[in-house]
Design a protein around this motif. Structure first.
Motif, short mmCIF file in Angstrom:
data_model
loop_
_atom_site.label_atom_id
_atom_site.label_comp_id
_atom_site.label_asym_id
_atom_site.label_seq_id
_atom_site.Cartn_x
_atom_site.Cartn_y
_atom_site.Cartn_z
N ARG A 620 1.24 -1.58 0.22
CA ARG A 620 0.32 -0.29 -0.14
C ARG A 620 0.71 1.47 -0.13
O ARG A 620 0.71 1.92 -0.99
CB ARG A 620 -0.92 0.49 1.34
N GLN A 621 2.13 1.39 1.01
CA GLN A 621 2.64 2.07 0.55
C GLN A 621 3.74 2.27 -0.38
O GLN A 621 3.60 3.62 -1.22
CB GLN A 621 3.30 1.84 2.31
N ASN A 623 2.67 1.96 -3.27
CA ASN A 623 1.53 2.29 -4.80
C ASN A 623 1.29 3.67 -4.09
O ASN A 623 1.75 4.58 -5.45
CB ASN A 623 0.26 1.61 -3.88
N ARG A 624 1.56 4.69 -3.25
CA ARG A 624 1.57 5.91 -3.28
C ARG A 624 2.54 6.34 -3.50
O ARG A 624 3.11 7.57 -4.06
CB ARG A 624 1.33 6.38 -1.92
#
Length: 650
Positions: A620-621, A623-624
């Motif tokens: 998720r991190q 992705n950012r």
């Protein structure tokens, strides 16, 4: 014999040697001996590229040295290479096959692979293996073109297609029409010299004059060639322009005939490219004389009118002994005999073949889109259309293109009119051509834009369709890029040092890439408009006068530095490098932010490897961190995200 991949590009059709027992060949100074026909060009080629490599005696056997390059068949470029104790033997049907064999020998010798028992039997898959360079938007000096031809020849590419005219410039130094010639141009003698230089290296030189659209520069000095009352000023803007020639005016065809006569005197190749792309019909549609002309000639719409114009061009060129190539907008049920160069998605390839026209495939091979090598490499010029469409659609799901995926859907309009051919139907695909449009390319950044990605297409156009192991290709590419003639990394670092970056900043910048597709050329506002289905008259951030001297202009389209960290778990030195680089002031905030994201990605991966963060959280991190900053995109978050998803770290 034990088979293994020979570390050269393109991969030969067959190569055999025994790696367990051989010893490197102990070579004396390079010598040449011709067993049959002697060819001065082959001799000069061998001495130019191998004269200082000490490969010993080369026995060259050429069956027929008289065959012209434009007339050669696929078998004519075949060769056999053997490394014996006493000599290297190269046998070929023609001089061009001998040159291909010498190109392989150059790369093998450079890689230290000259070993007793090496045997290569090789021939190309396609006759046409090309590169299109747009020298109209930005002028590329003759010296740079020659250097490009050198490298093309060493990778067995055999066509250089020069896009000599466009809205922004006319680079053909016409003596008949000096008024249309740009300030920076190639004289007729320079182009003749370049044609000879190309031929001596087994490369055909094909000119393109783009008609009837992309003629703003011509019309600015010759308004008499445009529809009545229409004028245009010279432009430095990019994008599709309205200027076009008047198909109802016979003086236009006199102009074209004289121009093609001049081109024929300069360029000996039987092929000539006459454009035909992106014609804005508004000047035609609003002209009463042209409307009357269309009615008299039973032309129902602007597409019919363009076909009329193109048929006249082909008649002129054919009478002068030329075969015409046109971009795929020339497709028409009553189109003349020509070769079609496909660029608007894969479906125009089979539309051309269904109309009985041979085709050059270019749609998956646009280098100005800044795609990585593997995306180009996966597209086979002869692949079934449905499979190719699936590949096109898969690009929309590639994480590296996520920032432009919605805009890329705009190209689906090109699929209108698609047909389905059975594999055995239609005319032939004579080859393929990589294209590099130069809105964002000049001589100063050409090297990094062409290499290292053009080698993957040299292989796709030469090697058998079964050669498709991308990991093996990247291994061989890394070896090629270490050779001085192809060392993009060294060239880029030199450019970055000129920007007054610290050594650490220069190295750290190599972990960022330019954003993809047309995002840089369009700019954020026009990109958003294209997503919504409109674009003009949204202004674009670049023009001919924009200096291409930012860091992003020099960075390779694909970070090979990042690829080196695909599987390693040792990031200590990389973290140190990125950290030190961020302690310095950067000339652009965007590249600093991209470097910061690269460092954060490495720190996250280290925590993941140490089991301090769970997989879903790190993904998720990451992705950012994959989002671009202006025109820069960090390469490490995307790469490490993929490696984690594939469980490369356990």
């Amino acid at each position: 014999m034990t088979k293994r991949t020979l570390p050269i590009i393109p991969q030969p059709l067959r190569s055999d040697y025994s790696p367990e027992t051989v010893v490197s060949k102990n070579s004396s100074p390079t010598q040449l001996k011709f067993a049959k026909e002697h060819d001065v060009r082959v001799e000069k080629y061998a001495l130019d590229y191998l004269g200082n490599q000490c490969v010993g005696l080369i026995n060259l056997s050429i069956e027929d040295a008289s065959i012209d390059l434009a007339s050669v068949e696929i078998s004519g470029e075949s060769y056999e290479l053997r490394v014996l104790e006493s000599a290297i033997e190269i046998s070929a049907e023609t001089s061009w096959g001998a040159i291909r064999g010498l190109a392989s020998l150059w790369q093998i010798a450079k890689q230290g692979g000259l070993q007793f028992g090496l045997l290569i039997r090789d021939e190309p898959r396609f006759l046409w293996r090309g590169l299109m360079l747009d020298v109209a938007r930005h002028f590329i000096p003759l010296k740079t073109l020659r250097e490009t031809v050198d490298r093309m020849s060493l990778l067995k590419l055999n066509v250089l297609h020069l896009h000599l005219s466009d809205d922004q410039g006319f680079r053909f130094g016409s003596k008949k029409y000096p008024e249309v010639v740009s300030e920076d141009f190639y004289s007729l003698q320079e182009l003749k010299s370049l044609a000879t230089y190309c031929m001596d290296r087994g490369v055909r030189l094909i000119p393109e004059i783009d008609l009837p659209g992309h003629v703003t520069h011509i019309v600015a000095s010759r308004p008499d060639l445009a529809p009545t009352g229409r004028t245009a000023n010279g432009t430095q803007k990019f994008g599709v322009h309205k200027a076009c020639l008047d198909p109802s005016n016979e003086n236009v065809f006199i102009f074209v005939r004289v121009l093609i006569e001049e081109l024929s005197d300069v360029f000996p190749d039987p092929f000539i490219h006459l454009g035909g792309d992106e014609v804005d019909p508004s000047w035609w549609s609003g002209d009463p004389i042209i409307k009357s002309f269309m009615k008299e000639n039973r032309l129902s719409n602007p597409i019919d009118l363009q076909n009329y114009f193109f048929r006249r061009l082909v008649e002129i060129a054919t009478a002068l002994g030329k075969t015409v190539i046109g971009w795929d907008e020339v497709l028409h049920p009553e189109m003349p005999s020509c070769v079609v160069q496909n660029w608007r998605g894969c479906t125009t390839r089979d539309r051309a073949r269904a109309l009985g026209r041979d085709c050059i495939v270019s749609s998956p091979y646009y280098l100005d889109l800044n795609y990585p090598s593997d995306l180009h490499y996966q597209f086979d010029p002869e692949e079934n259309q449905n499979a190719m469409l699936e590949r096109e659609d898969s690009l929309l799901d590639d994480p590296r293109l996520e920032h432009v995926a919605k805009a890329m859907e705009w190209t689906h309009q090109w699929r209108e009119g698609a047909i389905s051919l059975e594999d055995e139907e239609g005319t032939s695909i004579i080859g393929a051509e990589a294209c590099l449009w130069s809105e964002l390319v000049d001589a100063n950044c050409l090297f990094a834009r062409l290499w290292p990605r053009l080698p993957c297409l040299a292989e796709r156009f030469w090697s058998a369709p079964s050669v498709k192991d991308i990991n093996d290709f990247y291994w061989r590419l890394s070896l090629l890029m270490n050779l001085s003639e192809f060392n993009v990394r060294r060239s880029v670092l030199e450019k970055l040092r000129e920007k007054k970056l610290s050594p650490e900043q220069c190295e750290a910048a190599l972990f960022s890439e330019p954003t993809k597709w047309y995002s840089r050329l369009l700019g954020a506002e026009a990109l958003a408009s294209r997503i919504s289905g409109t674009e003009m008259p949204i202004s674009r951030p670049y023009s001919v006068s924009t200096k291409l001297n930012r860091i992003v202009d020099f960075l390779p389209s694909e970070s090979l530095d990042a690829l080196r960290y695909k599987e390693t778990t040792d990031f200590i030195e990389l973290k140190k490098l990125l950290s030190v680089a961020l302690e310095h002031d950067w000339p652009e905030e965007e590249i600093r932010m991209s470097t910061e994201k690269n460092l954060e990605a490495v720190n996250l991966l280290s925590k993941y490897i140490d089991r301090k963060i769970e997989k879903n959280s790190v993904l998720r991190q990451l992705n950012r961190l994959c989002l671009p900053d202006g025109e820069y995109i960090p390469a490490l978050p995307l790469l490490l995200k993929k490696s984690i998803s594939e469980n490369r770290y356990g």
